[in-house]
Design an enzyme around this catalytic site. Structure first.
Site, PDB file in Angstrom:
ATOM      1  N   LYS A 165       0.016   0.510   5.724  1.00 27.27           N
ATOM      2  CA  LYS A 165      -0.109   2.023   5.492  1.00 27.27           C
ATOM      3  C   LYS A 165      -0.664   2.792   6.645  1.00 27.27           C
ATOM      4  CE  LYS A 165      -0.995   2.778   1.466  1.00 27.27           C
ATOM      5  NZ  LYS A 165      -1.521   3.224  -0.152  1.00 27.27           N
ATOM      6  N   LYS A 173      -9.435  -3.473   1.172  1.00 24.27           N
ATOM      7  CA  LYS A 173      -9.413  -3.098  -0.206  1.00 24.27           C
ATOM      8  C   LYS A 173     -10.586  -3.782  -0.916  1.00 24.27           C
ATOM      9  CE  LYS A 173      -6.340  -0.939  -2.865  1.00 24.27           C
ATOM     10  NZ  LYS A 173      -5.499   0.055  -2.520  1.00 24.27           N
ATOM     11  N   ASP A 233      -8.875   3.740  -6.729  1.00 24.33           N
ATOM     12  CA  ASP A 233      -7.845   2.998  -6.916  1.00 24.33           C
ATOM     13  C   ASP A 233      -7.730   2.699  -8.453  1.00 24.33           C
ATOM     14  OD1 ASP A 233      -5.535   1.440  -5.050  1.00 24.33           O
ATOM     15  OD2 ASP A 233      -6.089   0.033  -6.648  1.00 24.33           O
ATOM     16  N   ASN A 259       1.255   0.284  -5.528  1.00 27.51           N
ATOM     17  CA  ASN A 259       1.109  -0.662  -4.268  1.00 27.51           C
ATOM     18  C   ASN A 259       1.478  -1.894  -4.682  1.00 27.51           C
ATOM     19  OD1 ASN A 259      -0.287   0.795  -2.335  1.00 27.51           O
ATOM     20  ND2 ASN A 259      -2.005   0.771  -3.714  1.00 27.51           N
TER      21      ASN A 259
HETATM   22  N1  PHE Z   1      -5.873   4.029  -3.633  1.00 26.38           N
HETATM   23  C1  PHE Z   1      -5.560   4.588  -2.362  1.00 26.38           C
HETATM   24  C2  PHE Z   1      -4.624   3.927  -1.691  1.00 26.38           C
HETATM   25  O1  PHE Z   1      -4.203   3.046  -2.054  1.00 26.38           O
HETATM   26  C3  PHE Z   1      -7.027   4.469  -1.722  1.00 26.38           C
HETATM   27  C4  PHE Z   1      -7.465   5.754  -1.103  1.00 26.38           C
HETATM   28  C5  PHE Z   1      -8.037   6.776  -1.761  1.00 26.38           C
HETATM   29  C6  PHE Z   1      -7.830   5.552   0.224  1.00 26.38           C
HETATM   30  C7  PHE Z   1      -8.585   7.840  -1.015  1.00 26.38           C
HETATM   31  C8  PHE Z   1      -8.732   6.425   1.122  1.00 26.38           C
HETATM   32  C9  PHE Z   1      -8.953   7.809   0.125  1.00 26.38           C
HETATM   33  O2  PHE Z   1      -4.018   4.467  -0.667  1.00 26.38           O
END
Ligand code: PHE
Length: 351
Positions: A69, A81, A118, A265
């Site tokens: 990403k 993660k 998340d 995701n």
């Molecule tokens: N859940 C987000 C993602 O999958 C994670 C995220 C949130 C990362 C905020 C950085 C800041 O991209």
């Protein structure tokens, strides 16, 4: 079932931390996939899993997705993660203490891993985690100095992704009269519906939780469908905005859409599903490009001082540019869009 050792051995990432939190019975898994481009960054997912192997599997795959990403979008962050796997019996009143202990762990890592929300965690949870985990916590509430809810910038990116798919499939990136099937009416899905309606798209919507779709039942332009029918309903673009893994060897043959672009995701159960979609002539917008919104906007707002409007504009532009580049490359090289996205990401990681 695979063992945790073999899962980690066959994984391409750098390191994995697994901590058992005796006081709550939760397992904490932090997967650091890559720090090649910057600190490993990714959300904290908190939910129940059938077993620890499933929790580790989820963390490893999600962390890898974060690496691509950031890399594909040209951002200087690495992929990570965290999964907090709650025990079957969990006393909700012990939640905040668990989050504080988790924050302490992040603090100990000293910036190796930075996190945000998340599935299963919110901006309010980030406030609690930041009590012990600051400064490595994104997305606290505005009252606590953060950017708050990551739903709006994420939805803006998905909206731009759907438009880019329509641009590649039809005459141009306009949504009017195209039908978009949104799976999941949570914080991103519900906002996405509003954005789509503002452009006269026809929206089909479902959610496994009937309460989530209630407010859309009488909205003109929205048809609420049975979640069981989600893979069989004709539409132009399918937008998975619920949990991942929905697209697999059983569901792909049933799809009646021309393109896929959504917020979830890990939409594909396995990488070969990208080939299955291509064989069916369905244009797949890789999930980790479409859902860059939070990961781009929130650090930008909190560290660079962007306004929300500026952040959303940057997200839209990034999603559109990156998808167009990837679609073009896939076309030229005769490979899947996932393959093309990986090539772009990998060249940055190798560079
Ligand atoms: N859940 C987000 C993602 O999958 C994670 C995220 C949130 C990362 C905020 C950085 C800041 O991209």
């Amino acid at each position: 079932m695979k063992s945790i050792e073999s899962l980690i051995h066959s994984w391409s990432g750098e390191e994995v931390l697994i901590r058992f939190d005796k006081l709550s019975g939760a397992w904490i898994v932090i997967a650091i996939h890559s720090t090649r481009l910057g600190p490993a960054t990714g959300g904290t997912r908190m939910k129940r899993y059938p077993d620890l192997v499933s929790a580790v599997t989820d963390a490893l795959r999600l962390a890898e997705g974060m690496t691509y990403k950031f890399a594909v979008a040209g951002l200087d962050r690495g992929g990570g993660k965290a999964v907090i796997a709650l025990p079957g019996e969990f006393d909700p009143s012990s939640r905040n203490d668990l989050l504080r202990r988790y924050g302490g762990l992040i603090h100990q890592l000293g910036g190796l891993y930075e996190t945000g929300p998340d599935v299963g965690t919110s901006a309010e949870d980030m406030d609690i985690i930041a009590e012990t985990g600051a400064p490595h916590i994104f997305c606290r509430t505005p009252a606590h100095g953060g950017a708050g809810d990551s739903g709006p910038p994420t939805a803006a990116g998905v909206h731009a992704g759907i438009k880019a798919v329509c641009g590649a499939l039809f005459d141009g990136p306009t949504l009017g009269h195209h039908s978009i099937l949104v799976q999941g009416a949570g914080s991103v899905g519900a906002r996405l519906v509003d954005l789509l309606l503002a452009e006269d798209a026809r929206v089909l919507l479902c959610d496994v939780n009937p309460d989530q779709v209630k407010r859309f039942r009488d909205v003109p332009g929205v048809t609420v469908i049975d979640p069981e029918a989600v893979f069989d309903t004709p539409c132009d673009v399918f937008a998975p905005c619920a949990l991942g893994g929905g697209l697999n060897k059983d569901t792909i043959p049933r799809l009646r859409c021309l393109g896929v672009a959504g917020a979830a995701n890990n939409q594909l159960a396995e990488e070969s599903d990208a080939e299955r979609l291509r064989a069916r002539n369905i244009l797949y917008a890789p999930d980790y490009i479409v859902n860059i919104g939070a990961a781009l906007a929130i650090p930008g707002i909190e560290l660079e001082g962007w306004s929300l409007a500026e952040a959303e504009e940057r997200v839209r532009r990034k999603v559109e540019e990156t998808l167009n580049l990837v679609f073009e490359l896939a076309d030229r090289e005769n490979v899947t869009t996932l393959n093309a996205a990986r090539t772009v990401a990998q060249s940055r990681l190798d560079g």
